[in-house]
Design a protein around this motif. Structure first.
Motif, PDB file in Angstrom:
ATOM      1  N   TYR A  79       0.854  -1.189   0.000  1.00 23.68           N
ATOM      2  CA  TYR A  79       0.000   0.000   0.000  1.00 23.68           C
ATOM      3  C   TYR A  79       0.884   1.230   0.000  1.00 23.68           C
ATOM      4  O   TYR A  79       2.081   1.167   0.276  1.00 23.68           O
ATOM      5  CB  TYR A  79      -0.997   0.003   1.164  1.00 23.68           C
ATOM      6  N   ARG A 185      -7.054  -0.513   2.844  1.00 23.24           N
ATOM      7  CA  ARG A 185      -6.922   0.848   3.373  1.00 23.24           C
ATOM      8  C   ARG A 185      -7.113   1.848   2.240  1.00 23.24           C
ATOM      9  O   ARG A 185      -7.018   1.481   1.057  1.00 23.24           O
ATOM     10  CB  ARG A 185      -5.513   1.040   3.937  1.00 23.24           C
ATOM     11  N   ASP A 254      -2.826   5.429   5.132  1.00 21.54           N
ATOM     12  CA  ASP A 254      -2.580   3.984   5.213  1.00 21.54           C
ATOM     13  C   ASP A 254      -3.147   3.408   6.509  1.00 21.54           C
ATOM     14  O   ASP A 254      -3.165   2.188   6.689  1.00 21.54           O
ATOM     15  CB  ASP A 254      -1.074   3.676   5.119  1.00 21.54           C
ATOM     16  N   ASN A 255      -3.626   4.263   7.392  1.00 21.84           N
ATOM     17  CA  ASN A 255      -4.225   3.786   8.635  1.00 21.84           C
ATOM     18  C   ASN A 255      -5.721   4.043   8.662  1.00 21.84           C
ATOM     19  O   ASN A 255      -6.321   4.140   9.729  1.00 21.84           O
ATOM     20  CB  ASN A 255      -3.555   4.463   9.840  1.00 21.84           C
ATOM     21  N   ASP A 264      -4.849   0.155  13.463  1.00 17.35           N
ATOM     22  CA  ASP A 264      -3.491   0.606  13.777  1.00 17.35           C
ATOM     23  C   ASP A 264      -3.432   1.508  15.009  1.00 17.35           C
ATOM     24  O   ASP A 264      -3.395   2.737  14.919  1.00 17.35           O
ATOM     25  CB  ASP A 264      -2.827   1.266  12.558  1.00 17.35           C
TER      26      ASP A 264
HETATM   27 MG    MG Z   1      -0.231   1.390   9.728  1.00 15.63          MG
END
Ligand code: MG
Ligand code: AMP
Length: 487
Positions: A79, A185, A254-255, A264
């Motif tokens: 990602y 994500r 990405d979270n 996360d």
């Molecule tokens: Mg992460």
């Protein structure tokens, strides 16, 4: 005497099969001396995994990834992501592996994923490892969020590996086994888009629709409908965070999940003194991910998702942008509706209560909480007593009593329902000083404080005698709280 055959763990490799471009086959690093620290027995049972077997040496090898069932194909997922606003084209699982997917007792597909399982080709400068403390923080906070009814990834187990991890000091290493409805994500879409391969992007979107938002498949514009569904899920999720005082701390793209689950748990923490500017993360110098900024950041992240989806929304880019912008406009009203409904419930007020009455009442309360730095978790719970006629527990939390009394009088005139309030205002959240205490003790080998805290937060609305210390704010000498990303 017959020996029971080893249980079969049926792990599918759907993600790896459908999206090989985003799945790098990889294996976990060896764990010299795996020891179980925490096991989520109900979650294991719900996944059809025998908790007693998970405790055996063979079970532990599954939980650290050193032995995988036949047919499973562990992968590191690729990602991209915006981290603190700056774009990184290649992040990916630097220290994590997707073992595969399981079907739970309710027929739902669940990812089984490991964090701290060693370096992968996405590790960049990182060591691929995780320390016991931060993995337990994720375990405690994610399970608390789940018990609060907030969508989240879950924690199945934390296993100490017997391998030391170098941070500021040497710390015991661990692997967290995590369960999620998927690990897709916003950053997964950014990565696929950046490859320039529209058919890959479409396959990813179809995979996401199939797993999370199947209704979108029947829409006139399925990929726009997927985007709408993610906007709605995130608006509702972040409203839930705000209502409970959760600060995620590192809302990079990405979270942020496509499913609408919290993911996360790094520098996360719960508010004590109510203050919208609260930042806990030691690296968030600009306050980008401050408590009060979270809805704005979620909207910003969703704009990045929209950009990634543009080629699927319409062949004509201008048209695609117009449609995406229109869809993104859903975020604010959706967030407001979710937040207002939640706040009405916290105040024991009917869902139908007129906005013209509710909004000024809510706004004034938040201003009062902020002005006096009131512990909002304690306050909302104490408000239940006030609804029953005893306002003293709530009054004790304030300095400006004249303003509070005026507010209480207007609120009481609306006949709030105390029992309903107790079902939505938690007594026990994972308070920062208790999390630190539990993690420090566990790192030294004492698991008592961890289990005490887990028991309290597993039933957050159910006030129990003897658990008073889990309901109290941090003592003054705990000082200003700081959390660290170097997990
Ligand atoms: Mg992460
Ligand atoms: P996070 O902030 O934990 O969401 O991680 C952001 C990125 O850094 C992801 O690509 C992680 O896989 C990677 N990462 C974080 N810690 C480590 C580590 N100790 N070793 C390798 N990669 C890491």
């Amino acid at each position: 005497m017959s020996v029971a055959p080893p249980p079969t763990v049926a792990l599918d490799d759907r993600f790896a099969r459908e999206l090989p471009e985003l799945a790098l086959p990889w294996q976990a690093e060896d764990a010299p001396d795996p020891r179980l620290i925490a096991l989520n027995v109900p979650l294991a049972a719900g996944l059809g995994l025998d908790p007693d077997w998970l405790r055996t040496p063979e079970g532990l090898r599954l939980l650290v990834g050193t032995s995988v069932p036949d047919g499973a194909r562990p992968v590191a997922q690729a990602y991209a992501g915006h981290q603190f606003g700056g774009y990184s084209p290649r992040l990916g699982d630097g220290r994590a592996l997707l073992l595969g997917e399981l079907v739970d007792g309710d027929g739902r597909v669940r990812d089984l994923h490991l964090k701290g399982s060693g370096r992968t080709p996405f590790a960049r400068g990182g060591d691929g490892l995780a320390a016991v403390g931060p993995m337990l923080r994720e375990y405690v906070v994610s399970e608390a969020m789940h018990a609060l009814g907030i969508p989240t990834t879950r924690s199945l187990a934390v296993v100490a590996t017997g391998r030391p991890v170098r941070r500021e000091t040497l710390l015991p290493g661990a692997v967290l086994a995590r369960v999620a409805s998927s690990h897709l994500r916003v950053g997964s879409f950014q990565y696929a888009r950046a490859t320039g391969d529209v058919e890959l992007l479409r396959r990813l979107a179809d995979h996401a629709i199939g797993r999370h938002h199947p209704g979108a498949a029947d829409a006139e514009r399925p990929y726009l409908a997927l985007f709408d569904a993610v906007v709605d899920a995130q608006a509702s999720l972040v409203a839930r965070w705000m209502l409970v005082g959760f600060v995620h701390g590192v809302m990079n793209t990405d979270n942020m999940t496509i499913s609408g689950e919290t993911i996360d748990y790094g520098p996360c923490a719960f508010l004590e003194a109510f203050d919208t500017a609260t930042v806990y993360s030691s690296i968030d110098h600009g306050g980008r991910y401050a408590y009060g900024n979270q809805p704005l950041v979620a909207e910003w992240n969703l704009a990045r998702l929209a950009e990634a989806l543009l080629p699927l929304i319409d062949d004509d880019e201008e048209r695609a942008i117009t449609l995406a912008v229109e869809s993104l406009r859903r975020f604010r009203p959706q967030y407001d509706v979710a937040w207002s409904a939640g706040m009405r419930a916290k105040l024991g007020l009917p869902a139908e209560l007129d906005d013209a009455v509710f909004s000024p009442l809510a706004d004034e309360l938040l201003a009062l909480l902020e002005a006096d730095h009131v512990d909002s978790t304690s306050f909302f719970r104490a408000l239940g007593s006030a609804a029953r006629g005893d306002a003293e527990p709530a009054r004790l939390l304030f300095l400006d009593l004249a303003s509070l009394d005026g507010w209480l009088e207007r609120w009481r005139a609306l006949e709030p329902e105390a029992d309903a309030m107790d079902r939505v205002n938690p007594v026990y959240i994972p308070r920062n000083h208790l999390v630190e205490e539990a993690l420090d003790a566990a790192t030294e080998g004492d698991l008592e404080p961890l289990h005490g805290l887990l028991d309290a937060v597993a039933a957050p609305y159910d006030e129990r005698p003897g658990l008073e210390r889990y309901a109290a704010p941090a003592p003054p000498d705990f000082g200003a709280y700081r959390t660290f990303c170097g997990t």
